[in-house]
Design an enzyme around this catalytic site. Structure first.
Site, PDB file in Angstrom:
ATOM      1  N   ARG A 109      41.251  46.194  52.354  1.00 50.50           N
ATOM      2  CA  ARG A 109      41.628  46.026  53.758  1.00 50.50           C
ATOM      3  C   ARG A 109      42.485  47.207  54.197  1.00 50.50           C
ATOM      4  NH1 ARG A 109      45.091  42.530  53.987  1.00 50.50           N
ATOM      5  NH2 ARG A 109      44.983  41.568  51.945  1.00 50.50           N
TER       6      ARG A 109
ATOM      7  N   TYR B  24      33.975  46.778  53.846  1.00 50.72           N
ATOM      8  CA  TYR B  24      34.722  45.989  52.864  1.00 50.72           C
ATOM      9  C   TYR B  24      35.029  44.574  53.362  1.00 50.72           C
ATOM     10  CZ  TYR B  24      38.402  44.032  50.073  1.00 50.72           C
ATOM     11  OH  TYR B  24      39.134  43.159  49.313  1.00 50.72           O
TER      12      TYR B  24
ATOM     13  N   SER C 283      48.206  38.264  48.616  1.00 46.67           N
ATOM     14  CA  SER C 283      47.008  38.656  47.868  1.00 46.67           C
ATOM     15  C   SER C 283      47.360  39.046  46.437  1.00 46.67           C
ATOM     16  CB  SER C 283      46.330  39.850  48.543  1.00 46.67           C
ATOM     17  OG  SER C 283      45.769  39.450  49.749  1.00 46.67           O
TER      18      SER C 283
ATOM     19  N   CYS D  23      48.257  37.272  43.830  1.00 44.47           N
ATOM     20  CA  CYS D  23      49.325  36.568  43.109  1.00 44.47           C
ATOM     21  C   CYS D  23      48.732  35.406  42.329  1.00 44.47           C
ATOM     22  CB  CYS D  23      50.391  36.054  44.073  1.00 44.47           C
ATOM     23  SG  CYS D  23      51.513  37.319  44.629  1.00 44.47           S
TER      24      CYS D  23
ATOM     25  N   ARG E 135      35.416  43.016  43.502  1.00 42.00           N
ATOM     26  CA  ARG E 135      35.319  41.618  43.957  1.00 42.00           C
ATOM     27  C   ARG E 135      34.025  40.955  43.517  1.00 42.00           C
ATOM     28  NH1 ARG E 135      39.783  39.344  46.971  1.00 42.00           N
ATOM     29  NH2 ARG E 135      41.209  41.089  47.076  1.00 42.00           N
TER      30      ARG E 135
HETATM   31  O1  SAT Z   1      41.044  40.424  52.695  1.00 43.71           O
HETATM   32  S1  SAT Z   1      40.005  40.132  51.703  1.00 43.71           S
HETATM   33  O2  SAT Z   1      39.343  38.935  52.117  1.00 43.71           O
HETATM   34  O3  SAT Z   1      39.073  41.211  51.646  1.00 43.71           O
HETATM   35  C1  SAT Z   1      40.703  39.884  50.200  1.00 43.71           C
HETATM   36  C2  SAT Z   1      42.146  39.675  50.218  1.00 43.71           C
HETATM   37  O4  SAT Z   1      42.887  40.645  50.345  1.00 43.71           O
HETATM   38  O5  SAT Z   1      42.594  38.518  50.106  1.00 43.71           O
HETATM   39 MN    MN Z   2      43.634  36.285  50.692  1.00 48.04          MN
END
Ligand code: SAT
Ligand code: MN
Length: 602
Positions: free
Chosen positions: A92, A220, A271, A273, A387
């Site tokens: 992101r 992404y 994110s 964690c 991912r």
């Molecule tokens: O933002 S995403 O859905 O790509 C993954 C994340 O950071 O939780």
């Molecule tokens: Mn998330």
């Protein structure tokens, strides 16, 4: 009422006149919008997604043909594929993500802001003619169980087959969603193009008051699968505030004890964690008869029902999880789930053409995530933010109630962060308003899920810093407002699995053993266990956390639960400064809560 065929329609795009004569929806607002976008972006053809598995197969075939997907070993990984993104498009982009409210103050200091007219003008410039030579996919989707009054609808227009395929796995997309959209007439408009994948022409724009999203220049996940962070969090959080519910960055998990009693918890962590791991937890050997059910691993939408019970649904239908670190021990259900029908993004590959990632604990990489020959000097073989995308149904621990229209009743809300010091393993907020302060005070060390420096502690209130679609001060006010609306609100807790000793070693084993902490949380909610009352909240008595069979001595447990008043005083001062940055809009109630605790620590 005339019925229109909802089969996938692929046809050359010629002009709006041609297109208008053959709409595939009876909803004017939708056909007009699709027309306008086709006019603007000039795709070669338009494909209305039906959401069938046959359609998904055609997406896969098309991407295999064009090199966007690579087939993995089909004997050991049936229906598994690898996508390699542009190396500069792997996370992101928070610095390029904007909330364009009419008034800047409504987006708050927590968001980037641009006047909506300016943002739209810029985006229209990018989108102009950008789909020439490409197919434009129109993806009607439902976030939440189909037909639930808690669910919301959206339509994403994209020129990426990868996005269409991922949306199939992550949302309930296609004909049924379209019928419901036509029925209700309401949907969120999401426009996406990968553009040139140029980081200098990349923006993720949200227009909360118009319930619309424009995303350009990235393929992404969080930037491109608009149902996820853009819709289900940024736009939905705004919608939730106006409609009286909560859209949160929370996993939802059901904990069943050997007597068959099930409690549902919703937990917010920044994110990386371990949200996915906690949502898919496997009870350790020592916990015979316990079961853990996954409802969601990332997002929870929560409403008060008529009895004042907070109920949660997972708006998503799939998992978009971090791959590295997933193995038979850390997350057996995820490991199992991603052995079939999975799209991998940016993992490495073995000589047997199997996907490989760090800590997979089997196999060796020969090709890294960029497709280069791998040698150990190259650093990571799989990208740290590589991912998997997989349907939630693939998870052996998926709860049948995840599809229930009425959602599940929430016993406890749990906040957490990645803190090497300070924060004890677990503590309980004294009441709802204190819990809101605990949530607002969440801080965590940064990770690879977003671009930027790794390992820095940053404030991430409710784990929503990158995802709240309006001013955090108003968001806290909204949270506080629940206090008056129900007498049966969930209890609020804070956990930290990541506390370390002075040699920088983790004090708590984590993973499945986290169940022991969740048990304490549930026992507190059920009034089954006493706690110590400290200024920062209720702390477990050392003997109340069951560590039998664990290599955690009473001394280590005491370290895990220790609260250093001086450090906490310093922390509260910093939290105070942070809250002050929200100025006049900061709710008085939150200030009072903060002041009370600060004084108690002095
Ligand atoms: O933002 S995403 O859905 O790509 C993954 C994340 O950071 O939780
Ligand atoms: Mn998330």
């Amino acid at each position: 009422m005339e019925s229109f065929s909802k089969v996938a329609i692929l046809r050359p795009y010629q002009s709006s006149t041609f297109y208008a004569g053959s709409m595939t929806t009876r909803l004017k607002a939708l056909s007009n919008w699709v027309n306008d976008i086709a006019e603007l972006t000039k795709p070669d053809q338009i494909h209305w997604c039906t959401g069938t598995s046959e359609e998904y197969d055609t997406f896969v075939q098309e991407m295999l043909g064009g090199g966007d997907l690579l087939e993995l070993n089909q004997d050991n990984y049936p229906d598994c594929y690898l996508h390699r993104s542009d190396p500069k498009d792997v996370a992101r982009v928070e610095h390029l993500t904007y909330v364009c409210s009419e008034n800047e103050i409504d987006s708050g200091p927590n968001n980037n802001w641009m006047p909506p007219t300016k943002a739209k003008e810029m985006m229209m410039g990018f989108f102009s003619g950008c789909m020439q030579g490409r197919t434009m996919y129109v993806i009607p989707y439902c976030m939440g169980p189909m037909g639930s009054s808690y669910s919301r609808y959206g339509v994403e227009i994209t020129d990426s087959t990868y996005v269409a395929a991922n949306m199939y796995l992550m949302t309930r997309m296609g004909n049924e969603a379209l019928s419901n959209i036509e029925e209700t007439g309401s949907f969120i408009k999401g426009l996406h193009s990968i553009g040139e994948l140029d980081p200098d022409r990349r923006y993720i724009m949200h227009f909360p008051e118009e319930l619309s999203i424009m995303s350009y220049g990235s393929g992404y996940g969080g930037n491109a699968l608009l149902g996820k962070k853009c819709h289900a969090l940024r736009i939905a959080s705004y919608q939730a505030q106006t409609e009286g519910w909560l859209a949160e960055h929370m996993l939802i998990v059901g904990i069943e004890n050997p007597e068959g009693e099930i409690h549902y918890l919703a937990c917010a962590f920044p994110s990386q964690c371990g949200k996915t791991n906690l949502a898919m937890l496997i009870p350790p050997e020592s916990h015979k008869g316990w079961k853990v059910w996954t409802l969601g691993d990332d997002i929870a939408w929560m409403h008060l029902d008529n009895e004042g019970q907070l109920r949660a649904i997972n708006p998503e239908a799939g998992l978009f999880g971090v791959v590295p670190g997933t193995n038979r021990k850390t997350n057996p259900n995820a490991y199992d789930a991603i052995s079939s029908k999975t799209i991998f993004t940016n993992v490495a590959v073995t000589a047997d053409n199997e996907p490989w990632w760090e800590d997979k604990e089997t196999g060796q990489p020969v090709t890294d995530w960029q497709g280069r020959p791998y040698t150990s000097e190259n650093g990571d073989a799989a990208h740290p933010n590589s991912r998997f995308t997989v349907s939630a149904q693939n998870n052996p621990g998926y709860s049948s109630l995840a599809e229930a229209a009425e959602g599940v009743p929430i016993t406890a809300l749990v906040f957490g962060g990645r803190r090497r010091g300070l924060a004890p393993l677990v503590y309980q907020a004294k009441d709802w308003a204190h819990g809101v302060l605990v949530g607002a005070s969440v801080a965590s060390e940064t990770t690879a899920a977003a671009t930027g420096e790794v390992g820095i502690v940053r404030r991430d209130p409710m784990a929503m810093k990158p995802f709240c679609g309006y001013n955090f001060a108003d968001y806290w006010e909204h949270w506080l407002s629940f206090e008056k609306r129900s007498e049966k609100l969930p209890k609020i807790f804070h956990v930290n699995w990541f506390r370390r000793d002075k040699n920088d070693r983790f004090l708590w084993p984590g993973f499945g053993e986290n169940l022991r902490v969740l048990r304490w949380i549930i026992d507190r909610c059920e009034g089954r266990v006493e706690a110590d009352s400290l200024p920062i909240g209720f702390l477990p008595k050392v003997e109340s956390i069951d560590v039998s069979g664990l290599d955690v001595s009473p001394d280590v447990l005491a370290q895990l639960l220790a609260v250093d008043t001086k450090e906490w005083h310093e922390e509260m001062l910093q939290i105070g400064e942070y809250l002050e940055s929200y100025g006049d809009r900061l709710p008085e109630r939150l200030k009072t809560e903060h002041q009370t605790i600060l004084e108690a620590l002095t």
